[in-house]
Scaffold this active site. Structure first.
Site, short mmCIF file in Angstrom:
data_model
loop_
_atom_site.label_atom_id
_atom_site.label_comp_id
_atom_site.label_asym_id
_atom_site.label_seq_id
_atom_site.Cartn_x
_atom_site.Cartn_y
_atom_site.Cartn_z
N THR A 13 0.83 -1.22 0.00
CA THR A 13 0.00 0.00 0.00
C THR A 13 0.85 1.26 0.00
O THR A 13 0.44 2.30 -0.51
CB THR A 13 -0.93 -0.03 1.23
OG1 THR A 13 -1.85 -1.09 1.05
CG2 THR A 13 -1.71 1.26 1.40
N SER A 60 1.05 -7.58 -0.83
CA SER A 60 1.72 -8.63 -0.04
C SER A 60 0.85 -9.86 0.21
O SER A 60 1.36 -10.90 0.61
CB SER A 60 2.28 -8.07 1.26
OG SER A 60 1.28 -7.90 2.23
N THR A 93 1.53 -4.41 4.21
CA THR A 93 1.37 -4.69 5.63
C THR A 93 0.71 -6.05 5.90
O THR A 93 0.85 -6.61 6.98
CB THR A 93 0.52 -3.60 6.32
OG1 THR A 93 -0.79 -3.62 5.77
CG2 THR A 93 1.15 -2.24 6.16
C1 SIN Z 1 -0.45 -5.22 1.02
O1 SIN Z 1 -0.26 -5.89 2.03
O2 SIN Z 1 0.33 -5.20 0.06
C2 SIN Z 1 -1.69 -4.41 0.92
C3 SIN Z 1 -2.13 -3.88 2.21
C4 SIN Z 1 -1.13 -2.95 2.84
O3 SIN Z 1 0.00 -2.79 2.44
O4 SIN Z 1 -1.56 -2.33 3.85
#
Ligand code: SIN
Length: 312
Positions: A13, A60, A93
């Protein structure tokens, strides 16, 4: 002397942009390049000399064990460069705690390794990514991050890979740790391991009515280990016993973990010795899975799996 921090970008993100077709309700992770992310934080150059590379561009949720190996290889390469004092990894995340724990166990200890990301996309009116990136570089450039193993910084708070969880699906304070990061110690026990592919280890949740057929399906699909995210203190559903015994007979490592916080203690509420099962101690299921994958890749014998995994 000024530190040099190398940034490895993997998406997330922090590099996300709103999807125009969604009317602002959705975004796509991993769109913006690392160069664009760095350009949004000019204060970075006050903290350290910065270099960067884009190694992946993923949401992710889509990161696989093969991607962990890509990140690990890039990190090992950077950490071996005497001109680089530490690395910061930009990561989504959702699975940040898994990548952080994998790297904690499998990178050489010594130089700082700090992961960060964002809960809001880069084109949000008040993005959190720039402040997180700056905080991560500050931490990596200081001395304190060198004796702790892999760390994560989110929302002005540092966390150790061992104790970090993404506890909430939204909000800037999505991450929690059960212990302070300064208690953490470097690990890197699998840092000498040459790994071209990690063994398949599946995670199966225990819940009311959980079917035993999934155990046989995992074994048929080639699982070398099963981590059971069980209820309470790691209680095996009676209906699972025949399939678990078949799996064990086929050479699959069976590891009891709990979907609750707290330890799963060997031979407590289950016949681990008689059945040949392993126990997770206080490792949560997703992290126990990673430890088991690495231990199987390293060829740990049964007694090491029994005694050393719960202490990780
Ligand atoms: C991800 O994990 O790539 C999408 C969600 C985030 O980064 O908060």
């Amino acid at each position: 002397m000024r530190s040099r921090i190398h940034i490895l970008a993997t998406g997330g993100t922090i590099a996300g942009e709103t999807d125009p077709a969604s009317g602002g309700t959705r975004y796509t992770a991993g769109v913006r390049s690392v160069d664009a992310l760095l350009a949004a934080v000019p204060a970075l150059s006050d903290v350290a000399d910065i270099s960067a590379e884009q190694i992946l561009a993923l949401d992710s949720k889509d990161i696989t064990p093969a991607d962990w190996l890509v990140i690990r290889a890039a990190a090992i390469h950077s950490l071996a460069d005497p001109a680089i004092d530490g690395i910061v990894i930009l990561h989504g995340t959702d699975t940040m705690e898994e990548t952080a724990w994998f790297l904690h166990l499998s990178l050489p200890a010594g130089k700082a390794v700090v992961l960060t990301g964002a809960m809001r996309p880069a084109d949000h009116a008040q993005p959190d990514g720039p402040a997180n990136l700056l905080a991560a570089v500050r931490l990596a450039a200081g001395n304190a991050a060198q004796d702790t193993g892999v760390l994560v910084v989110m929302n002005e708070t540092a966390h150790a890979a061992r104790w970090l969880v993404k506890a909430r699906s939204s909000g800037l304070d999505a991450f929690e740790s059960c212990r302070p990061w300064r208690d953490a110690r470097p690990d890197g026990r699998f840092s000498d391991l040459t790994i071209s592919a990690l063994p398949r280890v599946n995670l199966l949740p225990g819940y009311a009515g959980a079917p035993a057929e999934l155990i046989d399906a995992c074994v048929a699909a080639g699982a070398r280990g099963l981590v059971l995210a069980l209820t309470g203190h790691g209680s095996i559903p009676a209906a699972w016993l025949p399939a678990l015994r078949r799996a064990k007979q086929a050479g699959v490592a069976i590891l009891r973990a709990s979907r609750c916080a707290g330890p799963v203690v060997r031979n407590t509420n289950a016949d681990d010795d008689a059945e040949g099962w392993l126990s997770a101690g206080d490792l949560p299921p997703a992290k126990a899975r990673i430890a088991l994958m690495l231990a199987l890749a390293a060829g740990w014998p049964d007694d090491a799996l029994r005694t050393r995994l719960p202490g990780l």
